[in-house]
Design a protein around this motif. Structure first.
Motif, PDB file in Angstrom:
ATOM      1  N   CYS A 211       0.823  -1.208   0.000  1.00 58.97           N
ATOM      2  CA  CYS A 211       0.000   0.000   0.000  1.00 58.97           C
ATOM      3  C   CYS A 211       0.857   1.257   0.000  1.00 58.97           C
ATOM      4  CB  CYS A 211      -0.928   0.030   1.221  1.00 58.97           C
ATOM      5  SG  CYS A 211      -2.130  -1.314   1.286  1.00 58.97           S
ATOM      6  N   ASN A 212       0.283   2.313  -0.553  1.00 58.90           N
ATOM      7  CA  ASN A 212       0.884   3.642  -0.496  1.00 58.90           C
ATOM      8  C   ASN A 212      -0.219   4.578  -0.035  1.00 58.90           C
ATOM      9  OD1 ASN A 212       2.178   6.055  -0.818  1.00 58.90           O
ATOM     10  ND2 ASN A 212       2.357   5.938  -3.064  1.00 58.90           N
ATOM     11  N   GLY A 213      -0.279   4.789   1.278  1.00 58.07           N
ATOM     12  CA  GLY A 213      -1.393   5.553   1.825  1.00 58.07           C
ATOM     13  C   GLY A 213      -2.656   4.711   1.784  1.00 58.07           C
ATOM     14  N   THR A 214      -3.695   5.205   1.129  1.00 61.70           N
ATOM     15  CA  THR A 214      -4.966   4.476   1.038  1.00 61.70           C
ATOM     16  C   THR A 214      -5.076   3.658  -0.242  1.00 61.70           C
ATOM     17  OG1 THR A 214      -6.005   6.421   0.045  1.00 61.70           O
ATOM     18  CG2 THR A 214      -6.174   6.192   2.446  1.00 61.70           C
ATOM     19  N   THR A 215      -4.048   3.681  -1.081  1.00 64.16           N
ATOM     20  CA  THR A 215      -4.051   2.928  -2.337  1.00 64.16           C
ATOM     21  C   THR A 215      -3.252   1.641  -2.166  1.00 64.16           C
ATOM     22  OG1 THR A 215      -4.142   4.993  -3.595  1.00 64.16           O
ATOM     23  CG2 THR A 215      -3.496   3.000  -4.797  1.00 64.16           C
ATOM     24  N   CYS A 216      -3.847   0.503  -2.545  1.00 61.47           N
ATOM     25  CA  CYS A 216      -3.194  -0.795  -2.349  1.00 61.47           C
ATOM     26  C   CYS A 216      -3.223  -1.628  -3.635  1.00 61.47           C
ATOM     27  CB  CYS A 216      -3.886  -1.566  -1.220  1.00 61.47           C
ATOM     28  SG  CYS A 216      -3.818  -0.734   0.392  1.00 61.47           S
ATOM     29  N   TRP A 217      -2.314  -2.601  -3.717  1.00 60.95           N
ATOM     30  CA  TRP A 217      -2.237  -3.493  -4.862  1.00 60.95           C
ATOM     31  C   TRP A 217      -1.572  -4.797  -4.424  1.00 60.95           C
ATOM     32  CZ3 TRP A 217       0.486   0.952  -4.018  1.00 60.95           C
ATOM     33  CH2 TRP A 217       1.867   0.848  -3.869  1.00 60.95           C
ATOM     34  N   CYS A 218      -1.687  -5.838  -5.235  1.00 58.95           N
ATOM     35  CA  CYS A 218      -1.058  -7.125  -4.948  1.00 58.95           C
ATOM     36  C   CYS A 218       0.229  -7.245  -5.768  1.00 58.95           C
ATOM     37  CB  CYS A 218      -1.988  -8.279  -5.308  1.00 58.95           C
ATOM     38  SG  CYS A 218      -3.575  -8.250  -4.443  1.00 58.95           S
TER      39      CYS A 218
ATOM     40  N   ARG B  76       3.951  -5.168  -9.119  1.00 58.01           N
ATOM     41  CA  ARG B  76       2.489  -5.096  -9.058  1.00 58.01           C
ATOM     42  C   ARG B  76       1.859  -5.957 -10.142  1.00 58.01           C
ATOM     43  NH1 ARG B  76      -1.590  -1.590 -11.059  1.00 58.01           N
ATOM     44  NH2 ARG B  76      -0.118  -0.130 -11.986  1.00 58.01           N
ATOM     45  N   ARG B  77       0.858  -6.775  -9.743  1.00 58.69           N
ATOM     46  CA  ARG B  77       0.205  -7.694 -10.677  1.00 58.69           C
ATOM     47  C   ARG B  77      -1.305  -7.492 -10.712  1.00 58.69           C
ATOM     48  NH1 ARG B  77       0.296 -12.660 -10.887  1.00 58.69           N
ATOM     49  NH2 ARG B  77      -1.868 -13.080 -10.407  1.00 58.69           N
ATOM     50  N   THR B  78      -1.810  -6.440 -10.051  1.00 59.50           N
ATOM     51  CA  THR B  78      -3.229  -6.103 -10.096  1.00 59.50           C
ATOM     52  C   THR B  78      -3.380  -4.612 -10.310  1.00 59.50           C
ATOM     53  OG1 THR B  78      -3.432  -5.634  -7.725  1.00 59.50           O
ATOM     54  CG2 THR B  78      -3.744  -7.933  -8.408  1.00 59.50           C
ATOM     55  N   ASP B  79      -4.613  -4.183 -10.562  1.00 58.37           N
ATOM     56  CA  ASP B  79      -4.901  -2.756 -10.575  1.00 58.37           C
ATOM     57  C   ASP B  79      -4.770  -2.223  -9.153  1.00 58.37           C
ATOM     58  OD1 ASP B  79      -5.507  -2.861 -13.271  1.00 58.37           O
ATOM     59  OD2 ASP B  79      -7.618  -3.323 -12.895  1.00 58.37           O
ATOM     60  N   LYS B  80      -4.732  -0.923  -9.011  1.00 60.55           N
ATOM     61  CA  LYS B  80      -4.678  -0.314  -7.684  1.00 60.55           C
ATOM     62  C   LYS B  80      -6.100  -0.132  -7.152  1.00 60.55           C
ATOM     63  CE  LYS B  80      -0.220   1.954  -8.271  1.00 60.55           C
ATOM     64  NZ  LYS B  80       0.547   3.217  -8.239  1.00 60.55           N
ATOM     65  N   HIS B  81      -6.278  -0.462  -5.871  1.00 57.94           N
ATOM     66  CA  HIS B  81      -7.590  -0.390  -5.233  1.00 57.94           C
ATOM     67  C   HIS B  81      -7.467   0.345  -3.899  1.00 57.94           C
ATOM     68  CE1 HIS B  81      -9.325  -3.371  -8.065  1.00 57.94           C
ATOM     69  NE2 HIS B  81      -8.120  -3.912  -8.018  1.00 57.94           N
ATOM     70  N   ASP B  82      -8.582   0.399  -3.167  1.00 61.78           N
ATOM     71  CA  ASP B  82      -8.524   1.001  -1.834  1.00 61.78           C
ATOM     72  C   ASP B  82      -8.003  -0.030  -0.827  1.00 61.78           C
ATOM     73  OD1 ASP B  82     -10.647  -0.710  -1.264  1.00 61.78           O
ATOM     74  OD2 ASP B  82     -12.164   0.827  -1.629  1.00 61.78           O
ATOM     75  N   ALA B  83      -7.950   0.356   0.430  1.00 60.25           N
ATOM     76  CA  ALA B  83      -7.335  -0.481   1.459  1.00 60.25           C
ATOM     77  C   ALA B  83      -8.088  -1.777   1.723  1.00 60.25           C
ATOM     78  CB  ALA B  83      -7.216   0.321   2.755  1.00 60.25           C
ATOM     79  N   ASP B  84      -9.315  -1.924   1.192  1.00 56.04           N
ATOM     80  CA  ASP B  84     -10.096  -3.149   1.403  1.00 56.04           C
ATOM     81  C   ASP B  84      -9.654  -4.295   0.490  1.00 56.04           C
ATOM     82  OD1 ASP B  84     -11.651  -1.969   3.355  1.00 56.04           O
ATOM     83  OD2 ASP B  84     -13.152  -1.246   1.929  1.00 56.04           O
ATOM     84  N   LEU B  85      -8.714  -4.028  -0.407  1.00 53.20           N
ATOM     85  CA  LEU B  85      -8.249  -5.059  -1.339  1.00 53.20           C
ATOM     86  C   LEU B  85      -7.740  -6.295  -0.600  1.00 53.20           C
ATOM     87  CD1 LEU B  85      -7.385  -5.892  -4.278  1.00 53.20           C
ATOM     88  CD2 LEU B  85      -5.182  -4.821  -3.761  1.00 53.20           C
TER      89      LEU B  85
ATOM     90  N   PHE C 199      -4.973  -7.453 -14.550  1.00 47.28           N
ATOM     91  CA  PHE C 199      -5.111  -6.058 -14.926  1.00 47.28           C
ATOM     92  C   PHE C 199      -6.384  -5.863 -15.735  1.00 47.28           C
ATOM     93  CE2 PHE C 199      -0.371  -6.365 -14.697  1.00 47.28           C
ATOM     94  CZ  PHE C 199      -0.210  -5.511 -13.617  1.00 47.28           C
ATOM     95  N   SER C 200      -7.048  -4.734 -15.568  1.00 48.91           N
ATOM     96  CA  SER C 200      -8.242  -4.417 -16.342  1.00 48.91           C
ATOM     97  C   SER C 200      -7.940  -3.277 -17.302  1.00 48.91           C
ATOM     98  CB  SER C 200      -9.388  -4.009 -15.408  1.00 48.91           C
ATOM     99  OG  SER C 200      -9.115  -2.754 -14.810  1.00 48.91           O
ATOM    100  N   MET C 201      -8.906  -2.961 -18.166  1.00 48.54           N
ATOM    101  CA  MET C 201      -8.736  -1.857 -19.110  1.00 48.54           C
ATOM    102  C   MET C 201      -8.553  -0.531 -18.390  1.00 48.54           C
ATOM    103  SD  MET C 201      -8.734  -2.748 -22.311  1.00 48.54           S
ATOM    104  CE  MET C 201      -9.281  -1.320 -23.235  1.00 48.54           C
ATOM    105  N   LYS C 202      -9.071  -0.451 -17.168  1.00 47.35           N
ATOM    106  CA  LYS C 202      -8.960   0.805 -16.423  1.00 47.35           C
ATOM    107  C   LYS C 202      -7.516   1.149 -16.119  1.00 47.35           C
ATOM    108  CE  LYS C 202     -11.586  -0.390 -13.020  1.00 47.35           C
ATOM    109  NZ  LYS C 202     -12.306  -0.338 -11.731  1.00 47.35           N
ATOM    110  N   SER C 203      -6.653   0.124 -16.102  1.00 48.27           N
ATOM    111  CA  SER C 203      -5.264   0.377 -15.735  1.00 48.27           C
ATOM    112  C   SER C 203      -4.393   0.787 -16.917  1.00 48.27           C
ATOM    113  CB  SER C 203      -4.669  -0.878 -15.085  1.00 48.27           C
ATOM    114  OG  SER C 203      -4.585  -1.922 -16.026  1.00 48.27           O
ATOM    115  N   LEU C 204      -4.997   0.848 -18.111  1.00 40.87           N
ATOM    116  CA  LEU C 204      -4.225   1.275 -19.267  1.00 40.87           C
ATOM    117  C   LEU C 204      -3.731   2.700 -19.081  1.00 40.87           C
ATOM    118  CD1 LEU C 204      -6.387  -0.073 -22.226  1.00 40.87           C
ATOM    119  CD2 LEU C 204      -4.206  -0.971 -21.442  1.00 40.87           C
ATOM    120  N   THR C 205      -2.510   2.951 -19.514  1.00 42.36           N
ATOM    121  CA  THR C 205      -1.957   4.296 -19.388  1.00 42.36           C
ATOM    122  C   THR C 205      -2.672   5.241 -20.347  1.00 42.36           C
ATOM    123  OG1 THR C 205      -0.285   3.840 -21.059  1.00 42.36           O
ATOM    124  CG2 THR C 205       0.312   3.392 -18.776  1.00 42.36           C
ATOM    125  N   PRO C 206      -2.712   6.540 -20.038  1.00 43.12           N
ATOM    126  CA  PRO C 206      -3.361   7.507 -20.941  1.00 43.12           C
ATOM    127  C   PRO C 206      -2.812   7.452 -22.353  1.00 43.12           C
ATOM    128  CG  PRO C 206      -2.907   8.525 -18.815  1.00 43.12           C
ATOM    129  CD  PRO C 206      -2.256   7.168 -18.785  1.00 43.12           C
ATOM    130  N   GLY C 207      -1.505   7.217 -22.491  1.00 39.31           N
ATOM    131  CA  GLY C 207      -0.906   7.154 -23.825  1.00 39.31           C
ATOM    132  C   GLY C 207      -1.452   6.011 -24.646  1.00 39.31           C
TER     133      GLY C 207
END
Length: 273
Positions: free
Chosen positions: A84-91, A98-107, A231-239
């Motif tokens: 986690c980095n603050g309230t943002t967490c990932w696996c 990192r092998r998942t999208d970033k989620h809240d602390a309930d991940l 990973f989901s489509m939401k994690s795609l970079t803006p580019g």
């Protein structure tokens, strides 16, 4: 007192039963200087006093493009499955990538997924003649087994396709014995060495093939886990999203032009008697 030859990011070094033990900076975990320090403890030591970093995505073989972050480590030195980095967490996997999208602390991260295959790809500086393939393979196999203490059976292949050098490290959890160093730790040490930021104490790696020093322009590490990343489509970079949008617009525009062209042609075609 003693010097930790395999890790300069330590303090409070002392000799116990002939072995140099030191406290890893940032975590205080005691490490054995006769072997490699775990990647998690090394990252934590590097981040001490620095800002926290981030992480990125891809698919089955994916690159760590998020940079450094301040990891949570188990007492054994391995990564905790949830970071986690603050309230943002990932696996993460056993390489701390990192092998998942970033989620809240309930991940929930139910297990630490093992990285079984690491691909190290290097591009050497421009040169007229290719390197001697056998000399190159021998250098990297000898370096990995001696300098990084990895059993040679985990070196799957060393491939040379001028100017690219690709090293495959494969290590299943069932194959790895308790005394074996982990391929994730080896890859981290190696990448730091090649990029001129050696973790070793006053012992830089000089890549010399047939008495010729080799310079690298680019080094990339890819990771393949025993379970595919999530990973989901939401994690795609803006580019990447922008590229996809442009492609879709181009296809739609081509279809519109094609339809209009056919309609125009239809207006001027005369029926034959």
């Amino acid at each position: 007192a003693c010097i930790c030859e395999k890790n300069k990011r330590v303090t409070n070094c002392r000799r116990i039963d002939g072995v140099c033990w030191c406290d890893s900076v940032g975590s205080g975990v005691s490490v054995n200087c006769n072997t490699l320090t775990s990647k998690c403890l090394l990252m934590k030591a590097e981040m001490t006093g620095s800002k926290s970093g981030r992480r990125e995505k891809p698919k089955e073989a994916f690159e760590d493009t998020d940079g450094l972050y301040d990891p949570e480590c188990e007492n054994t030195g391995v990564f905790k499955a949830k970071q986690c980095n603050g309230t943002t967490c990932w696996c993460v996997n056993t390489a701390g990538v990192r092998r998942t999208d970033k989620h809240d602390a309930d991940l929930k991260c139910n297990q630490l997924v093992r990285t079984t295959w690491i691909i190290i790809e290097m591009k050497h500086a421009e040169r007229d003649a290719p390197l001697n393939t056998e000399s190159l393979k021998k250098f990297f196999k000898d370096t990995i087994t001696k300098r990084y203490m990895l059993d040679g059976r985990y070196i799957s292949s060393v491939l040379y396709e001028k100017p690219y050098i690709t090293i495959d490290l494969k290590q299943n959890s069932s194959d790895k014995s308790s005394g074996d160093v982990d391929i994730a730790d080896v890859a981290y040490y190696f990448e730091k060495d090649v990029k001129g930021d050696s973790i070793f104490h006053n012992n830089r790696l000089n890549v010399s093939i047939d008495n010729e020093m080799l310079q690298f322009e680019k080094t990339v590490v890819y990771y393949v886990d025993e379970i595919a990343p999530e990973f989901s489509m939401k994690s795609l970079t803006p580019g990447l999203i922008a590229v996809i949008v442009v492609l879709i617009l181009a296809i739609v525009a081509a279809i519109v032009v094609l339809v209009l062209t056919r309609r125009r042609k239809g207006k001027y075609v005369k029926a034959e008697v």
